[in-house]
Design a protein around this motif. Structure first.
Motif, PDB file in Angstrom:
ATOM      1  N   UNK A  28      11.192   6.012  -7.473  1.00  0.00           N
ATOM      2  CA  UNK A  28      11.345   5.090  -7.352  1.00  0.00           C
ATOM      3  C   UNK A  28      11.877   4.607  -8.556  1.00  0.00           C
ATOM      4  N   UNK A  29      10.903   5.084  -9.838  1.00  0.00           N
ATOM      5  CA  UNK A  29      10.971   4.734 -11.556  1.00  0.00           C
ATOM      6  C   UNK A  29      12.159   5.379 -12.069  1.00  0.00           C
ATOM      7  N   UNK A  96      -6.231 -11.286 -10.439  1.00  0.00           N
ATOM      8  CA  UNK A  96      -7.729 -10.597 -10.401  1.00  0.00           C
ATOM      9  C   UNK A  96      -7.137  -9.000  -9.746  1.00  0.00           C
ATOM     10  N   UNK A  97      -7.945  -8.250  -9.599  1.00  0.00           N
ATOM     11  CA  UNK A  97      -7.735  -6.808  -8.744  1.00  0.00           C
ATOM     12  C   UNK A  97      -6.604  -6.565  -7.231  1.00  0.00           C
ATOM     13  N   UNK A  98      -6.011  -6.377  -6.787  1.00  0.00           N
ATOM     14  CA  UNK A  98      -5.110  -6.573  -5.660  1.00  0.00           C
ATOM     15  C   UNK A  98      -3.849  -5.022  -5.718  1.00  0.00           C
ATOM     16  N   UNK A  99      -3.068  -4.658  -4.626  1.00  0.00           N
ATOM     17  CA  UNK A  99      -2.184  -4.359  -4.182  1.00  0.00           C
ATOM     18  C   UNK A  99      -1.183  -4.827  -4.148  1.00  0.00           C
ATOM     19  N   UNK A 100      -0.413  -3.908  -3.368  1.00  0.00           N
ATOM     20  CA  UNK A 100       1.168  -4.971  -2.663  1.00  0.00           C
ATOM     21  C   UNK A 100       1.083  -4.334  -1.252  1.00  0.00           C
ATOM     22  N   UNK A 101       1.878  -5.516  -0.912  1.00  0.00           N
ATOM     23  CA  UNK A 101       2.456  -4.328   0.619  1.00  0.00           C
ATOM     24  C   UNK A 101       3.528  -3.211   0.143  1.00  0.00           C
ATOM     25  N   UNK A 102       4.325  -3.415  -0.699  1.00  0.00           N
ATOM     26  CA  UNK A 102       5.444  -2.830  -1.048  1.00  0.00           C
ATOM     27  C   UNK A 102       4.899  -1.830  -2.009  1.00  0.00           C
ATOM     28  N   UNK A 103       5.380  -0.989  -1.625  1.00  0.00           N
ATOM     29  CA  UNK A 103       5.872  -0.246  -3.662  1.00  0.00           C
ATOM     30  C   UNK A 103       7.604  -0.655  -4.379  1.00  0.00           C
ATOM     31  N   UNK A 104       7.137  -0.652  -5.861  1.00  0.00           N
ATOM     32  CA  UNK A 104       8.041  -1.571  -6.858  1.00  0.00           C
ATOM     33  C   UNK A 104       7.837  -0.989  -7.519  1.00  0.00           C
ATOM     34  N   UNK A 105       9.523  -1.597  -8.714  1.00  0.00           N
ATOM     35  CA  UNK A 105       9.558  -0.605  -9.896  1.00  0.00           C
ATOM     36  C   UNK A 105       9.667  -2.173 -11.460  1.00  0.00           C
ATOM     37  N   UNK A 106       9.116  -2.080 -11.951  1.00  0.00           N
ATOM     38  CA  UNK A 106       9.211  -4.050 -13.337  1.00  0.00           C
ATOM     39  C   UNK A 106       9.474  -3.098 -14.575  1.00  0.00           C
ATOM     40  N   UNK A 107      10.932  -3.832 -14.637  1.00  0.00           N
ATOM     41  CA  UNK A 107      11.259  -3.671 -16.676  1.00  0.00           C
ATOM     42  C   UNK A 107      10.594  -5.133 -17.104  1.00  0.00           C
ATOM     43  N   UNK A 108       9.860  -4.806 -18.774  1.00  0.00           N
ATOM     44  CA  UNK A 108       9.313  -6.447 -19.278  1.00  0.00           C
ATOM     45  C   UNK A 108      10.866  -6.219 -20.313  1.00  0.00           C
ATOM     46  N   UNK A 109      11.226  -7.719 -19.886  1.00  0.00           N
ATOM     47  CA  UNK A 109      12.582  -8.183 -20.273  1.00  0.00           C
ATOM     48  C   UNK A 109      11.953  -9.134 -22.267  1.00  0.00           C
ATOM     49  N   UNK A 110      11.287 -10.017 -21.485  1.00  0.00           N
ATOM     50  CA  UNK A 110      10.652 -10.529 -23.023  1.00  0.00           C
ATOM     51  C   UNK A 110       9.135 -10.377 -23.096  1.00  0.00           C
ATOM     52  N   UNK A 111       7.931 -10.391 -24.057  1.00  0.00           N
ATOM     53  CA  UNK A 111       7.080 -10.618 -24.258  1.00  0.00           C
ATOM     54  C   UNK A 111       6.059  -8.979 -23.995  1.00  0.00           C
ATOM     55  N   UNK A 112       4.774  -9.487 -23.147  1.00  0.00           N
ATOM     56  CA  UNK A 112       4.416  -7.833 -22.989  1.00  0.00           C
ATOM     57  C   UNK A 112       3.124  -8.428 -22.471  1.00  0.00           C
ATOM     58  N   UNK A 113       2.860  -7.435 -21.251  1.00  0.00           N
ATOM     59  CA  UNK A 113       1.034  -7.621 -20.930  1.00  0.00           C
ATOM     60  C   UNK A 113       0.061  -6.622 -20.772  1.00  0.00           C
ATOM     61  N   UNK A 114      -0.973  -6.637 -20.827  1.00  0.00           N
ATOM     62  CA  UNK A 114      -1.727  -6.233 -20.536  1.00  0.00           C
ATOM     63  C   UNK A 114      -2.230  -5.675 -19.471  1.00  0.00           C
ATOM     64  N   UNK A 115      -1.874  -3.874 -18.781  1.00  0.00           N
ATOM     65  CA  UNK A 115      -1.814  -3.725 -17.336  1.00  0.00           C
ATOM     66  C   UNK A 115      -3.223  -2.759 -16.912  1.00  0.00           C
ATOM     67  N   UNK A 116      -3.890  -3.259 -15.867  1.00  0.00           N
ATOM     68  CA  UNK A 116      -5.232  -2.797 -16.095  1.00  0.00           C
ATOM     69  C   UNK A 116      -4.937  -1.627 -14.517  1.00  0.00           C
ATOM     70  N   UNK A 117      -4.848  -0.313 -14.313  1.00  0.00           N
ATOM     71  CA  UNK A 117      -5.641  -0.006 -12.878  1.00  0.00           C
ATOM     72  C   UNK A 117      -6.462   0.346 -12.141  1.00  0.00           C
ATOM     73  N   UNK A 118      -6.708   0.630 -11.376  1.00  0.00           N
ATOM     74  CA  UNK A 118      -7.991   1.331 -10.831  1.00  0.00           C
ATOM     75  C   UNK A 118      -8.065   2.135  -9.228  1.00  0.00           C
ATOM     76  N   UNK A 119      -7.031   2.731  -9.562  1.00  0.00           N
ATOM     77  CA  UNK A 119      -6.995   3.618  -8.585  1.00  0.00           C
ATOM     78  C   UNK A 119      -6.732   2.768  -7.090  1.00  0.00           C
ATOM     79  N   UNK A 120      -6.742   4.549  -6.156  1.00  0.00           N
ATOM     80  CA  UNK A 120      -5.700   3.503  -4.612  1.00  0.00           C
ATOM     81  C   UNK A 120      -6.496   2.892  -3.669  1.00  0.00           C
ATOM     82  N   UNK A 121      -5.781   2.187  -3.001  1.00  0.00           N
ATOM     83  CA  UNK A 121      -6.716   0.892  -2.857  1.00  0.00           C
ATOM     84  C   UNK A 121      -6.788   1.816  -0.701  1.00  0.00           C
ATOM     85  N   UNK A 122      -6.604   2.871  -0.598  1.00  0.00           N
ATOM     86  CA  UNK A 122      -6.712   3.384   1.054  1.00  0.00           C
ATOM     87  C   UNK A 122      -8.329   2.784   1.495  1.00  0.00           C
TER      88      UNK A 122
END
Length: 223
Positions: A28-29, A96-122
């Motif tokens: 995907x990446x 709020x911490x969450x997961x998704x119904x799908x896998x995805x990829x993202x490219x930052x085009x402007x600005x920035x963000x702080x990204x927090x990763x918590x782990x697997x949500x099964x």
């Protein structure tokens, strides 16, 4: 290989994403990175689609506006489940911490963000958000690309007017988890198929709002 022919438009550029294995995040990446490079090199591809949107009701009905986020859908393919959209983060945006119904990829085009990763949500209905430790915290700067599996719990705090280009795969489950680490609450949310017509209408982007968003994107010289 990705076609860079502007005349072919976004639909042609998206074809190579339709057949990838969205469960293979490495694939995907890699595929998304190539796609993003084409779009960044040829911004007229997106500019053309933005100009078409008011006359594309099947895409307009998917565009959404919230108090802190605009989602502009540029491409949607029912057969593959692929969807391509722009996210415009407004002042005060945080997740709020969450997961998704799908896998995805993202490219930052402007600005920035702080990204927090918590782990697997099964996980099950008894998730305790207070016991979700942050396993990785990182900055997502302009030009940054990442891919996320649908099981990953994450959260974002974005600078105002940050813009990202997102490619998402097909939904693989009916619901996703959302949690609040401050209150200790966690709950399931469901896809649009569970929404009432009234709820869907509340978040649907109006033509006037789309015109405003497109105006900002052009003012920022992104497309």
């Amino acid at each position: 290989m990705y076609e860079t022919n502007i005349a072919g438009g976004l639909d042609l550029a998206a074809t190579a994403l339709c057949g990838i294995d969205w469960n293979d995040i490495d694939e995907v990446e890699r595929a998304a990175f190539e796609f993003f490079e084409v779009i960044v090199a040829e911004p007229a591809i997106v500019r053309s689609r933005l100009d078409e949107l008011p006359n594309r009701p099947e895409l307009m009905e998917l565009c959404e506006h919230y108090d802190i986020l605009d989602k502009v859908v540029l491409f949607s393919d029912d057969a593959s489940g692929l969807r391509i959209r722009l996210h415009v983060f407004l002042p005060g945006y945080y997740d709020r911490p969450h997961n998704h119904r799908w896998s995805y990829a993202s490219r930052i085009l402007r600005g920035q963000y702080r990204h927090y990763l918590f782990g697997n949500a099964e996980i099950d209905d008894q998730l305790d958000p207070t016991k979700l430790p942050v396993l990785q915290a990182r900055e997502e700067p302009v030009g940054g690309t990442y891919a996320l599996h649908h099981t990953m719990v994450h959260a974002v705090v974005a600078q105002p007017d940050t813009v990202s280009l997102v490619v998402r795969g097909p939904a693989v489950k009916d619901r996703f988890v959302v949690s609040d680490r401050d209150t200790g609450e966690a709950w399931w949310q469901y896809g649009a198929f569970k929404e009432s017509a009234a709820d869907a209408a509340k978040k649907r982007m109006t033509p006037e709002r789309l015109e405003e968003v497109v105006g900002h994107l052009k003012e920022w010289e992104l497309f």
